[in-house]
Design an enzyme around this catalytic site. Structure first.
Site, mmCIF file in Angstrom:
data_model
loop_
_atom_site.group_PDB
_atom_site.id
_atom_site.type_symbol
_atom_site.label_atom_id
_atom_site.label_comp_id
_atom_site.label_asym_id
_atom_site.label_seq_id
_atom_site.Cartn_x
_atom_site.Cartn_y
_atom_site.Cartn_z
ATOM 1 C CB CYS A 30 12.635 9.091 9.017
ATOM 2 S SG CYS A 30 13.721 7.921 8.197
ATOM 3 C CD GLU B 264 8.736 12.980 12.331
ATOM 4 O OE1 GLU B 264 7.567 12.543 12.368
ATOM 5 O OE2 GLU B 264 9.677 12.335 11.853
ATOM 6 C CD GLU C 162 12.518 0.649 8.632
ATOM 7 O OE1 GLU C 162 12.293 1.332 7.625
ATOM 8 O OE2 GLU C 162 13.321 -0.296 8.648
ATOM 9 C CE LYS D 18 -2.085 3.013 1.863
ATOM 10 N NZ LYS D 18 -1.887 4.426 1.464
HETATM 11 P P1 NAD Z 1 1.870 8.336 7.571
HETATM 12 O O1 NAD Z 1 1.963 7.537 8.801
HETATM 13 O O2 NAD Z 1 0.891 9.461 7.528
HETATM 14 O O3 NAD Z 1 1.491 7.417 6.327
HETATM 15 C C1 NAD Z 1 2.285 6.310 5.968
HETATM 16 C C2 NAD Z 1 1.417 5.284 5.284
HETATM 17 O O4 NAD Z 1 0.477 4.765 6.220
HETATM 18 C C3 NAD Z 1 0.606 5.821 4.118
HETATM 19 O O5 NAD Z 1 0.629 4.859 3.086
HETATM 20 C C4 NAD Z 1 -0.787 5.957 4.702
HETATM 21 O O6 NAD Z 1 -1.822 5.866 3.752
HETATM 22 C C5 NAD Z 1 -0.819 4.774 5.654
HETATM 23 N N1 NAD Z 1 -1.790 4.889 6.745
HETATM 24 C C6 NAD Z 1 -2.187 6.004 7.394
HETATM 25 N N2 NAD Z 1 -3.077 5.681 8.372
HETATM 26 C C7 NAD Z 1 -3.218 4.330 8.350
HETATM 27 C C8 NAD Z 1 -3.990 3.410 9.098
HETATM 28 N N3 NAD Z 1 -4.785 3.803 10.096
HETATM 29 N N4 NAD Z 1 -3.895 2.100 8.788
HETATM 30 C C9 NAD Z 1 -3.080 1.681 7.795
HETATM 31 N N5 NAD Z 1 -2.335 2.510 7.042
HETATM 32 C C10 NAD Z 1 -2.394 3.824 7.313
HETATM 33 O O7 NAD Z 1 3.349 8.853 7.258
HETATM 34 P P2 NAD Z 1 3.819 9.811 6.085
HETATM 35 O O8 NAD Z 1 3.290 11.182 6.349
HETATM 36 O O9 NAD Z 1 3.527 9.164 4.781
HETATM 37 O O10 NAD Z 1 5.408 9.806 6.283
HETATM 38 C C11 NAD Z 1 6.077 10.670 7.140
HETATM 39 C C12 NAD Z 1 6.396 9.969 8.453
HETATM 40 O O11 NAD Z 1 7.143 8.798 8.189
HETATM 41 C C13 NAD Z 1 7.268 10.799 9.387
HETATM 42 O O12 NAD Z 1 6.804 10.647 10.699
HETATM 43 C C14 NAD Z 1 8.641 10.139 9.248
HETATM 44 O O13 NAD Z 1 9.500 10.319 10.345
HETATM 45 C C15 NAD Z 1 8.264 8.723 9.054
HETATM 46 N N6 NAD Z 1 9.348 7.976 8.411
HETATM 47 C C16 NAD Z 1 10.085 7.106 9.159
HETATM 48 C C17 NAD Z 1 11.138 6.410 8.579
HETATM 49 C C18 NAD Z 1 11.994 5.461 9.375
HETATM 50 O O14 NAD Z 1 12.775 4.727 8.767
HETATM 51 N N7 NAD Z 1 11.902 5.433 10.685
HETATM 52 C C19 NAD Z 1 11.417 6.603 7.214
HETATM 53 C C20 NAD Z 1 10.644 7.495 6.491
HETATM 54 C C21 NAD Z 1 9.597 8.175 7.091
#
Ligand code: NAD
Length: 488
Positions: A290, A392, A256, A180
């Site tokens: 991140c 963040e 992550e 997804k």
């Molecule tokens: P997000 O959590 O908003 O979304 C990530 C994914 O999760 C998307 O595909 C979204 O559609 C899906 N999603 C959202 N709600 C959901 C639910 N209830 N059930 C299932 N899926 C759901 O994150 P984002 O805004 O896309 O990315 C930014 C975030 O990602 C920041 O917090 C960043 O720090 C983190 N990040 C972490 C790493 C790491 O390696 N630790 C790497 C990259 C990004």
């Protein structure tokens, strides 16, 4: 995938149903329409999971390790052959500069298949010869089995790279996947379906369902009883929702998550290099990595020089056409995300920050004014419990705090609910090792930032994640060990 229409990819084919509901993918550069994305239904998610399960029993499940690893190398080769298409798709979705995407996103996106194919081929397991009570012996050995169907939920900041970081090891270990992608950046994941077919990956091994999180493909996938494990990169609060969804089926999770990473800069560092690399650590990808450093702690005697140096770097970024190699900073991913980032501009001012530079949006010409541009921003003067220092932000921003003692810097660095990454700049070897071991984070870079050896463990402490991926550590998540005990 049809032109400007992003379809779901299920059981080896694109679902080209004209009647399907779609949503718009708009460019963060100028708000123009990039594509219409098909919204997966619950039935699509069911079919994708069923196809992935069936593929485990079909040719994929029977394929030798050698053959599987060769296929993974072919996937990497084919991505590289179609490099320009992947690059263009990634840039259109994200608006990131070509200089960045062509050096990091696409090459690493391909490399993830090679590295894990090689890791799996060279992985060993334990054996024990056991003395039995009757004076005989038994041989115990472990075998690795794929976990099954893996649900892969991805963010938008490094779309292909972070997705293949999970799909690569999952397939190398013999699993099948339902991906997804982020609703903001679905194109490269969808394009990868073509590559899977071109190199001969059996139908059902790789599936993509597009949509959102709650009450959409994300939720339906992560709570699906046919999914054996969920790997997720994204926000910490989304991790909470996914963990409870996966808990219904006792599905394993690897997370992550978010970060609020500290950088500790000591007076004995090579100042020029520290400033240059810190600029990358704060502003690269418009602050949307991140591992980026939003909290900087700088020893007082070099504080002013460091702030001046970083200010000059921040002000030298060039926004513009992402396909132009002179462009060095792209927009944020969306106007919605910019709204979040600029809300911290207001909070920082209200909580007493000095705005060293930035704190506003770029004044862009023509249609670019409709994009999600924002200036690199540096604050000083905030307290450690202020909102912009604790939360963040995920934009090109940082706060710089002076410190006097090493212990004080470590204490401030560790005063966070997150623990993803950290960075230390010093030429004192003992201090480098001491501080690296004392900062609560999954990775500490010493005199560097974002040097990644893909064989090393990667993951976060505290609320920045669960588990470690990378090299052999990924195998721990994507396989299950079975013990065989043979009486000799
Ligand atoms: P997000 O959590 O908003 O979304 C990530 C994914 O999760 C998307 O595909 C979204 O559609 C899906 N999603 C959202 N709600 C959901 C639910 N209830 N059930 C299932 N899926 C759901 O994150 P984002 O805004 O896309 O990315 C930014 C975030 O990602 C920041 O917090 C960043 O720090 C983190 N990040 C972490 C790493 C790491 O390696 N630790 C790497 C990259 C990004």
């Amino acid at each position: 995938m049809t032109n400007r229409r992003v379809n779901n990819f299920i059981d080896g084919g694109y679902v080209t149903d004209a009647e399907r509901d779609t949503f718009e993918n708009r460019s963060p550069v100028d708000g123009s329409l990039v594509s219409h994305i098909d919204l997966a239904t619950k039935d699509d998610v069911d079919r994708a999971v069923s196809a992935a399960r069936a593929a485990m029993k079909g040719p994929w499940g029977k394929m030798s390790l050698d053959e599987r690893c060769k296929l993974l190398h072919k996937i990497a080769d084919r991505i590289n052959e179609r490099f320009d298409e992947f690059l263009e798709a990634e840039i259109r979705d994200t608006g990131k500069p070509t200089t960045l995407a062509s050096h990091i996103d696409i090459p690493r996106g391909a490399a993830n298949f090679r590295i894990f194919a090689d890791a799996v081929k060279n992985a060993s397991t334990e054996t024990f010869v056991q003395d039995t009570a009757d004076g005989g012996q038994a041989l115990n050995y472990s075998i690795r089995k794929p976990k099954g169907v893996i649900g892969v939920v991805c963010p938008w900041n490094l779309p292909l790279l972070l997705m293949t970081w999970k799909v690569g090891p999952a397939l190398a270990c013999g699993n099948t996947v339902v991906v997804k992608p982020s609703e903001e950046t679905p194109t490269t994941a969808t394009l990868l379906g073509e590559v899977m077919n071109e190199v001969g990956v059996p139908a059902g091994v790789y599936n993509v369902v597009n949509g959102f999180g709650p009450d959409s493909a994300g939720q339906w996938l992560t709570e699906h009883p046919g999914v054996d494990a969920v790997t997720f990169t994204g926000e910490t609060r989304t991790g909470t929702a996914i963990m409870s969804a996966a808990a219904r089926n006792i599905a394993d999770v690897s997370f992550e998550l978010g970060g609020k990473n500290p950088g500790l800069i000591f007076a004995d560092c090579d100042l020029e290099t520290a400033v240059n690399e810190t600029a990358r650590a704060v502003f690269a990808n418009c602050g949307q990595v991140c591992l980026q450093t939003e909290r900087l702690y700088v020893e007082r005697s070099i504080f002013d020089a460091f702030v001046e140096g970083l200010k000059a770097k921040a002000e030298a970024y060039v926004p513009g056409d992402p396909f132009d190699t002179k462009t060095t900073i792209g927009p944020l991913i969306s106007l919605e995300h910019r709204q979040k980032v600029t809300s911290y501009f207001d909070k920082a001012k209200a909580e007493g920050a000095t705005v060293v530079t930035g704190g506003e949006i770029y004044d862009m010409p023509g249609d670019y004014a409709k994009g999600a541009w924002v200036r690199p921003t540096i604050w000083t003067g905030l307290s450690e419990d202020s909102t912009p220092v604790r939360e963040e932000i995920f934009g090109p921003v940082c706060h710089i705090q002076p410190f006097d003692e090493e212990d004080q810097a470590i204490a401030m660095a560790n005063d966070s609910t997150y623990g993803l990454a950290s960075m230390v700049w010093t030429q004192n070897l003992s201090r480098a090792h001491r501080v690296a071991a004392s900062v609560d984070a999954g990775i500490c870079w010493v005199n560097s930032w974002f040097l990644r050896d893909l064989r090393t463990p990667f993951g976060g402490s505290k609320r920045s994640g669960i588990g470690r991926e990378g090299g052999l550590h990924s195998l721990e998540f994507y396989t299950e060990l079975r013990n065989v005990c043979v009486r000799l």
